[in-house]
Design an enzyme around this catalytic site. Structure first.
Site, PDB file in Angstrom:
ATOM      1  N   CYS A   2       1.117  -1.034   0.180  1.00 18.78           N
ATOM      2  CA  CYS A   2      -0.350  -0.324  -0.066  1.00 18.78           C
ATOM      3  C   CYS A   2       1.337   1.251   0.335  1.00 18.78           C
ATOM      4  CB  CYS A   2      -0.665   0.065   1.518  1.00 18.78           C
ATOM      5  SG  CYS A   2      -1.398  -1.334   1.834  1.00 18.78           S
ATOM      6  N   TRP A  76      -3.537  -1.624  -0.947  1.00 17.65           N
ATOM      7  CA  TRP A  76      -4.013  -2.398  -2.199  1.00 17.65           C
ATOM      8  C   TRP A  76      -4.355  -3.791  -0.649  1.00 17.65           C
ATOM      9  CZ3 TRP A  76      -3.011  -4.077  -6.520  1.00 17.65           C
ATOM     10  CH2 TRP A  76      -2.743  -5.419  -7.686  1.00 17.65           C
ATOM     11  N   ASN A 102       0.568  -0.729   6.241  1.00 20.32           N
ATOM     12  CA  ASN A 102       0.715  -1.379   4.700  1.00 20.32           C
ATOM     13  C   ASN A 102       1.338  -2.389   5.672  1.00 20.32           C
ATOM     14  OD1 ASN A 102       1.480  -2.716   2.721  1.00 20.32           O
ATOM     15  ND2 ASN A 102       3.596  -1.473   2.201  1.00 20.32           N
ATOM     16  N   GLY A 103       0.726  -4.040   5.158  1.00 21.77           N
ATOM     17  CA  GLY A 103       1.674  -5.054   5.822  1.00 21.77           C
ATOM     18  C   GLY A 103       0.936  -5.718   5.542  1.00 21.77           C
ATOM     19  N   GLU A 480       8.005 -21.848 -18.501  1.00 17.09           N
ATOM     20  CA  GLU A 480       8.026 -20.381 -18.230  1.00 17.09           C
ATOM     21  C   GLU A 480       9.388 -19.084 -18.201  1.00 17.09           C
ATOM     22  OE1 GLU A 480       5.579 -17.703 -16.659  1.00 17.09           O
ATOM     23  OE2 GLU A 480       7.382 -16.259 -15.621  1.00 17.09           O
ATOM     24  N   LYS A 484       8.790 -15.950 -20.604  1.00 16.32           N
ATOM     25  CA  LYS A 484       9.593 -14.940 -20.257  1.00 16.32           C
ATOM     26  C   LYS A 484      10.262 -13.873 -21.191  1.00 16.32           C
ATOM     27  CE  LYS A 484       7.852 -13.418 -17.721  1.00 16.32           C
ATOM     28  NZ  LYS A 484       6.236 -13.879 -17.148  1.00 16.32           N
ATOM     29  N   GLU A 487       8.808 -12.796 -25.002  1.00 17.28           N
ATOM     30  CA  GLU A 487       7.367 -11.501 -24.741  1.00 17.28           C
ATOM     31  C   GLU A 487       8.303 -10.475 -24.377  1.00 17.28           C
ATOM     32  OE1 GLU A 487       4.603 -11.430 -21.595  1.00 17.28           O
ATOM     33  OE2 GLU A 487       5.844 -12.570 -19.970  1.00 17.28           O
ATOM     34  N   HIS A 503      12.069 -36.085 -29.991  1.00 17.59           N
ATOM     35  CA  HIS A 503      11.395 -36.481 -31.033  1.00 17.59           C
ATOM     36  C   HIS A 503      11.098 -35.053 -31.840  1.00 17.59           C
ATOM     37  CE1 HIS A 503      10.963 -40.393 -28.358  1.00 17.59           C
ATOM     38  NE2 HIS A 503      10.360 -39.291 -27.579  1.00 17.59           N
ATOM     39  N   LYS A 603      -1.127  -5.897 -19.297  1.00 13.75           N
ATOM     40  CA  LYS A 603      -0.740  -6.912 -18.224  1.00 13.75           C
ATOM     41  C   LYS A 603      -2.182  -7.499 -17.846  1.00 13.75           C
ATOM     42  CE  LYS A 603       1.397  -7.712 -14.352  1.00 13.75           C
ATOM     43  NZ  LYS A 603       1.863  -8.496 -14.447  1.00 13.75           N
TER      44      LYS A 603
END
Ligand code: AGP
Length: 608
Positions: A2, A76, A102-103, A480, A484, A487, A503, A603
């Site tokens: 936050c 957040w 925040n936390g 992954e 990354k 993209e 193969h 996003k």
């Protein structure tokens, strides 16, 4: 994550407009609700609501609150949906004390029950609200505000940056931090605190850092720092901030993506803080189900693959992972009222995932979700959800969200395994202990391997394609790494299960073709050595991510990135993905692209 800002101004000044402007600079840290409090003598005024800053400002006029002292918060959500009641600031029973935070306070439920038994009434479902009420309780016991605050904070367990203001001492702000960031700004007879320098940079470049386990008292006489545990005074010289406002938001990193890669030690700790009761609720529904499906897209899909392997290994659960956009064709016919769907989505707004969830709900299935945005559509469609607590992820390429999703999924698999008794409690306890070691291991990579990885990126710059190979639980890690890289650098990368590469894919190999192996020393080690030798024999340039001291693979590789210490196989994706995140980032920068905003991508893909 936050955004927090507090200020103590000269008498006769108005804090509200400064707070509003500071929250604007902090909006990137969270934007699902916002609020301000100011103190004017014995008058405490709060304006807050869910929604973005300018929406709330348009509704309430956040510049119009009286008084020279105040605090603001842009949220957040981690505990409690982003609705009015859960917005910060939160106050005590008599509205004399206001707090922003925040936390994550892990022991808030025990404290809340204790305070309710003493007659305190709570208005929110947040963990934060225990703070003003506990301070209020200590004040009634005759403590000073400073002592009541310090005693309160010392009772909290978890991560926090807390800022308090009160009519008890109308010209004072109290703040404290443990893990979550908080810095002090030193003006001309005015004093500020903020989640990062961006909060007060236009007001002053003179800052004082607050360390773990410290609190500060800001009032017209200055900013005084003391140790939380024993109130011992702390002397700390100010520093001068040289960043411009934009880089202050990125805390000095060139891009949000790099900042978020570097946040992973902390975001993983936060991911592991969720209360066990949510995992127990998930586990119960998974064990009762006749079938289980995992649906997700992109990076979240790769996390789902790891989750599925963990559920199989630790709990004997067959969770079929389906790309969300294929769900209705591939799996919907198999879904019934006793099925469980585990949806994974950082944004909670990915249309393909939402469509799969809606289709499954229509057939009576139970919806579980792992998400990063409280209040998202996926949250509202879920029977039960777990917040992965990664904080806002601004970079389009998902990094910290991936590792926090995997941490949640591994913890879920061990919870189910423990309840089913499929795996010995000792084995699961060991895995969970190793999981808590991962943040430090990731931090070591970030502290020591950047130059090596940047060099590898430079050497890959001319490659027309790059391949990523892994085995077992590191097939998803290789997938992954590929995602990354492609993209961000727009290089047509490929990823395969290493055993499958002979193969077909191996036909592509020619002299110098870069092949990246994700090769921890786990049960697949011997076989992946065979795969490396197959590639090497055809001229591939072998780049291996290995366990420190793995001489066998080191001798077969052209380049290695060594990961300290051996880990249980299931935990390796969390650590072995980090070098590939960095590789993709640096290759993107070398090619002159913007890693935060790669072409053609969004996003959150909110279209089908
Ligand atoms: C990953 O780097 C991409 N940004 C993309 O694949 C993303 O993971 C996918 O769109 C899913 O997003 P979600 O987790 O918000 O549902």
């Amino acid at each position: 994550m936050c955004g927090i800002f507090g200020c103590v101004l000269h008498d006769g000044s108005q804090a509200a407009p400064l707070i509003h402007a500071a929250l604007k600079r902090l909006e990137y840290r969270g934007y699902d609700s916002v609020g301000e409090v100011t103190i004017d003598g014995d008058k405490l005024t709060v304006k807050k609501d869910s929604g973005r800053l300018e929406e709330v400002h348009a509704k309430y006029d956040l510049d119009d609150l009286p008084g020279p002292v105040g605090v603001g918060h842009t949220r957040w959500a981690t505990h409690g949906r982003p609705v009015y009641e859960n917005s910060h600031p939160l106050v005590d029973c008599k509205s004399r004390i206001a707090v922003v935070h925040n936390g994550i306070i892990q022991n808030y439920l025990d404290i809340k029950r204790e305070l309710e038994s003493k007659g305190h009434h709570f208005q929110s479902r947040t963990d934060t609200e225990v703070v003003p009420h506990l301070v209020e309780d200590y004040l009634t016991q005759g403590m000073s505000l400073e002592e009541a605050f310090r005693k309160t904070v010392n009772r909290l367990e978890g991560a926090y940056a807390i800022v308090l203001t009160s009519t008890e001492q109308p010209k004072t702000i109290l703040c404290a931090r443990q893990e979550s960031p908080l810095v002090l700004g030193i003006g001309e007879g005015e004093y500020y605190c903020g989640s990062d320098f961006a909060a007060f940079l236009p007001l002053t470049r003179k800052a004082v850092l607050l360390d773990e386990g410290e609190m500060a008292v800001l009032n017209p006489n200055g900013a005084r720092i003391l140790k939380l545990k024993n109130a011992a005074p702390v002397k700390r010289d100010p520093i001068t901030i040289t960043w411009d406002p934009e880089s202050a938001k990125k805390q000095g990193f060139k891009h949000f993506m790099l900042k978020e890669i570097h946040e992973q030690a902390q975001s993983l700790r936060d991911a592991l803080r969720t209360e066990q009761l949510y995992y127990d609720q998930f586990a119960k529904k998974i064990i009762e189900a006749d079938k289980m499906f995992i649906v997700a897209c992109g990076t979240s899909y790769h996390a789902g693959l790891v989750g599925s392997l963990a559920l199989a290994k630790l709990a004997g659960i067959n969770a079929r992972v389906v790309v969300a956009s294929e769900f209705s064709e591939e799996a919907l016919d198999l879904v019934g009222p006793k099925s469980v769907i585990l949806a994974i989505s950082q944004s909670g707004e990915t249309m393909d995932t939402l469509n799969a969830v809606r289709d499954a709900r229509a057939k009576g299935a139970t919806i579980l979700s792992v998400l990063n945005v409280l209040g998202s559509t996926l949250m509202r469609l879920s029977t039960v959800y777990i917040d992965q607590n990664a904080g806002p992820e601004i970079g389009v390429a998902s990094t910290k969200a991936f590792t926090s999703q995997i941490a949640v999924l591994l913890r879920l698999a061990s919870t189910v395994g423990r309840r089913k008794g499929e795996v010995s409690a000792k084995e699961i306890t060991e895995l969970e202990a190793e999981l808590h070691r991962v943040p430090a291991l990731i931090q070591t990579i970030l502290n020591t391997k950047i130059d090596e990885i940047r060099r590898i990126a430079e050497e890959c710059d001319a490659a027309s394609s790059i391949c990523f190979l892994g085995r077992g639980v590191n097939v998803p890690t290789a997938l992954e790494g590929r995602l990354k890289l492609l993209e961000l650098s727009y290089v047509p990368a490929i990823a395969y299960p290493a055993g499958e590469s002979k193969h077909g894919f191996i036909a592509l190999i020619e002299e110098g073709f870069p092949v990246i192996f994700v090769a921890p020393k786990d049960e697949t080690h011997k076989r992946i050595i065979g795969n490396i030798m197959e590639m090497k024999a055809r001229g591939a340039r072998v780049i291996s991510i290995i366990e420190e001291g793995d001489e066998e693979i080191r001798n077969l590789s052209d380049r290695v990135v060594e990961i300290g210490e051996s880990l249980p196989s299931l935990v390796t994706p969390l650590v072995y993905v980090v070098p590939m995140q960095l590789l993709a980032y640096y290759l993107s920068v070398i090619k002159g692209h913007d890693p935060d905003y790669p072409r053609n991508l969004a996003k959150s893909v909110t279209v089908e």
